[in-house]
Design an enzyme around this catalytic site. Structure first.
Site, PDB file in Angstrom:
ATOM      1  N   GLU A  45       0.826  -1.213   0.000  1.00 57.41           N
ATOM      2  CA  GLU A  45       0.000   0.000   0.000  1.00 57.41           C
ATOM      3  C   GLU A  45       0.854   1.254   0.000  1.00 57.41           C
ATOM      4  OE1 GLU A  45      -1.461   1.973   3.704  1.00 57.41           O
ATOM      5  OE2 GLU A  45      -1.632  -0.093   4.414  1.00 57.41           O
ATOM      6  N   LYS A 134      -8.019  -4.144  10.320  1.00 54.52           N
ATOM      7  CA  LYS A 134      -6.736  -3.561  10.702  1.00 54.52           C
ATOM      8  C   LYS A 134      -6.858  -3.039  12.128  1.00 54.52           C
ATOM      9  CE  LYS A 134      -4.237   0.739   9.637  1.00 54.52           C
ATOM     10  NZ  LYS A 134      -4.144   1.839   8.642  1.00 54.52           N
TER      11      LYS A 134
END
Length: 221
Positions: A45, A134
């Site tokens: 990412e 997350k």
């Protein structure tokens, strides 16, 4: 379960380490990503507060889009999400729990990793379609806290602490014992200005730590 979903889950179980390239520049992102890819990383990412992040993400999609899950982190608005989806990215990571963003990203075929800190946030993310949560910030969510969260979350939901994760098998083992499934790696793995030699070494250290922790878990069980 779709073929796409199955593929990402297989890749995630093989090496559930998400590389966070905060601050990376477009002219270096491919070489860094190639190093990570060579070491087995399949989730990369680029946080949107990085320089020209959409340019970097587009480059990653063009180079690795058919063999890794690449995309954006720090996605906090629908406009940002739309811009990222237009690049062809398949990975969306957020610092918070926004059901509208999660739902739209899931419907667009993306793997979504929304940030959550509480049981309420985690279940909101799951209800919106997230399959990976997350746990953020990891510095505050110790293994004992993760264990408490894991006790009430559905068994099929994967949890990844993000923040403060080191290339340390004992630290990883503590989280894995508590029910974590993987980790997001930030400045411990990459920081602006790092040399190619250093990121290669660090990438290997994280993989070795993960493998060591996993082997210890398997032996204990």
């Amino acid at each position: 379960m779709t073929t796409e979903s199955l593929n990402y889950q297989v890749a995630f179980k093989s090496l559930p380490l998400v590389a966070i390239l905060r601050g990376v520049k477009p002219d270096e992102v491919i070489s860094i990503a190639q190093t990570l890819f060579n070491e087995g990383y399949r989730f990369i990412e680029v946080p949107l507060n990085s320089p020209d992040a959409l340019v970097s993400i587009t480059k990653l999609v063009d180079t690795f889009g058919d063999k890794a899950w690449v995309g954006a982190g720090t996605v906090t608005s629908m406009k940002q999400l739309d811009d990222v989806i237009e690049t062809g990215a398949r990975l969306i990571v957020t610092p918070n729990t926004n059901p509208a963003i999660i739902n739209k990203a899931v419907n667009a075929g993306c793997v979504v990793m929304p940030g959550a800190m509480t049981v309420t946030e985690a279940f909101s993310a799951i209800d919106a379609g997230a399959e990976i949560v997350k746990l953020f910030p990891g510095e505050m969510l110790t293994p004992s806290v993760v264990k408490a969260l894991r006790a009430v979350l559905p068994a099929n939901i994967m949890c990844i602490p993000v923040g403060g994760i080191s290339a340390d098998a004992e630290q990883m083992k503590g989280y894995l014992s508590a029910g974590a499934n993987g980790f997001g790696l930030g400045s411990g793995l990459y920081r602006p200005g790092i040399s190619s030699e250093q990121i290669t070494l660090t990438a290997k250290e994280y993989v070795a730590s993960w493998q060591n922790a996993s082997e210890q878990m398997n032996t204990a069980n």
